[in-house]
Design a protein around this motif. Structure first.
Motif, short mmCIF file in Angstrom:
data_model
loop_
_atom_site.label_atom_id
_atom_site.label_comp_id
_atom_site.label_asym_id
_atom_site.label_seq_id
_atom_site.Cartn_x
_atom_site.Cartn_y
_atom_site.Cartn_z
N ILE A 102 -10.27 -0.06 2.56
CA ILE A 102 -9.95 -1.44 2.91
C ILE A 102 -11.04 -2.01 3.80
CG2 ILE A 102 -8.33 -2.93 4.17
CD1 ILE A 102 -6.08 -1.08 3.10
N LYS A 103 -11.49 -1.23 4.78
CA LYS A 103 -12.58 -1.69 5.65
C LYS A 103 -13.84 -1.96 4.83
CE LYS A 103 -13.16 0.26 9.70
NZ LYS A 103 -13.28 1.28 10.75
N GLU A 104 -14.14 -1.06 3.91
CA GLU A 104 -15.32 -1.23 3.07
C GLU A 104 -15.21 -2.51 2.25
OE1 GLU A 104 -16.59 0.96 -0.89
OE2 GLU A 104 -17.05 2.20 0.86
N PHE A 105 -14.03 -2.77 1.70
CA PHE A 105 -13.82 -3.99 0.92
C PHE A 105 -14.13 -5.22 1.77
CE2 PHE A 105 -11.04 -7.56 -0.01
CZ PHE A 105 -11.45 -7.87 -1.30
N TYR A 106 -13.59 -5.26 2.98
CA TYR A 106 -13.80 -6.44 3.81
C TYR A 106 -15.21 -6.58 4.33
CZ TYR A 106 -9.10 -8.03 3.35
OH TYR A 106 -7.94 -8.52 2.80
N GLU A 107 -15.91 -5.47 4.46
CA GLU A 107 -17.32 -5.55 4.85
C GLU A 107 -18.13 -6.26 3.78
OE1 GLU A 107 -18.53 -1.56 5.70
OE2 GLU A 107 -17.38 -1.50 7.56
N LEU A 156 0.85 -1.19 0.00
CA LEU A 156 0.00 0.00 0.00
C LEU A 156 0.88 1.24 0.00
CD1 LEU A 156 -2.44 -1.16 2.83
CD2 LEU A 156 -2.76 -1.39 0.36
N PRO A 157 0.34 2.35 -0.42
CA PRO A 157 1.15 3.57 -0.44
C PRO A 157 1.50 4.04 0.98
CG PRO A 157 -1.10 4.05 -1.14
CD PRO A 157 -1.00 2.57 -0.93
N ILE A 158 2.73 4.51 1.11
CA ILE A 158 3.18 5.16 2.33
C ILE A 158 4.36 6.06 1.94
CG2 ILE A 158 4.74 3.29 3.01
CD1 ILE A 158 4.02 3.97 5.94
N PHE A 159 4.35 7.26 2.45
CA PHE A 159 5.42 8.20 2.15
C PHE A 159 5.35 9.33 3.17
CE2 PHE A 159 1.74 8.81 -0.54
CZ PHE A 159 1.41 10.14 -0.38
N PRO A 160 6.44 10.01 3.41
CA PRO A 160 6.50 11.02 4.47
C PRO A 160 5.45 12.12 4.35
CG PRO A 160 8.71 10.57 3.66
CD PRO A 160 7.75 9.85 2.76
N MET A 178 2.47 11.87 3.21
CA MET A 178 1.09 11.36 3.22
C MET A 178 0.31 12.03 4.35
SD MET A 178 -0.18 7.43 3.56
CE MET A 178 -0.61 6.96 1.91
N THR A 179 -0.85 12.54 3.99
CA THR A 179 -1.67 13.24 4.99
C THR A 179 -2.52 12.25 5.77
OG1 THR A 179 -3.55 13.55 3.50
CG2 THR A 179 -1.82 15.26 3.46
N LYS A 180 -3.01 12.70 6.90
CA LYS A 180 -3.92 11.88 7.70
C LYS A 180 -5.17 11.58 6.89
CE LYS A 180 -5.67 10.76 12.03
NZ LYS A 180 -6.55 9.67 11.63
N ALA A 181 -5.65 12.52 6.12
CA ALA A 181 -6.84 12.32 5.29
C ALA A 181 -6.60 11.22 4.26
CB ALA A 181 -7.24 13.62 4.60
N GLU A 182 -5.41 11.19 3.66
CA GLU A 182 -5.09 10.13 2.70
C GLU A 182 -5.03 8.77 3.39
OE1 GLU A 182 -2.38 12.40 -0.61
OE2 GLU A 182 -1.49 12.04 1.37
N GLN A 183 -4.42 8.74 4.56
CA GLN A 183 -4.38 7.48 5.33
C GLN A 183 -5.79 7.02 5.67
OE1 GLN A 183 -1.79 7.77 8.78
NE2 GLN A 183 -0.51 9.22 7.68
N ASP A 184 -6.60 7.93 6.15
CA ASP A 184 -7.97 7.58 6.54
C ASP A 184 -8.77 7.06 5.35
OD1 ASP A 184 -7.44 8.29 9.16
OD2 ASP A 184 -8.38 10.27 9.00
N PHE A 185 -8.56 7.65 4.18
CA PHE A 185 -9.26 7.22 2.99
C PHE A 185 -8.89 5.78 2.63
CE2 PHE A 185 -9.53 6.70 -1.64
CZ PHE A 185 -10.90 6.90 -1.80
N ILE A 186 -7.60 5.47 2.66
CA ILE A 186 -7.15 4.10 2.35
C ILE A 186 -7.71 3.12 3.36
CG2 ILE A 186 -5.13 2.59 2.17
CD1 ILE A 186 -3.62 5.11 1.08
#
Length: 92
Positions: A82-87, A64-68, A70-78
């Motif tokens: 992922i949670k939606e996929f598993y639901e 998955l993407p990770i980089f210095p 990266m905003t909290k909003a981008e993290q939250d979106f990913i």
């Protein structure tokens, strides 16, 4: 900063990757083939089945993407995607 990959394992790797791609989340599979099966290491003489755990992992890893920057909003979106996929993963 050394963080450039955040790799997870999932039995639904290809389906999750497709879902994330549809949401414009880039992913990568860096080792689609276990190291002992790579052409560069062929000279070692290993064959399919010699390292079943490595082979299974190579079929399940997804980076998955990770980089210095990266905003909290981008993290939250990913995380949300992922949670939606598993639901809804019972559909796969």
């Amino acid at each position: 900063h050394i963080f450039h990959q955040y790799t997870i394992r999932t039995k639904l790797r290809n389906e999750l990757q497709k879902h994330l791609k549809e949401k414009d989340v880039p992913t990568m599979i860096y080792y689609p083939l276990a190291l002992h099966l790579q052409p560069a290491l062929e000279y070692l003489g290993y064959k399919k089945g010699d390292f079943p755990e490595a082979e299974e992992a190579s079929n399940e890893v997804l980076s998955l993407p990770i980089f210095p920057e990266m905003t909290k909003a981008e993290q939250d979106f990913i995380i949300k995607e992922i949670k939606e996929f598993y639901e809804f993963s019972h559909l796969y």
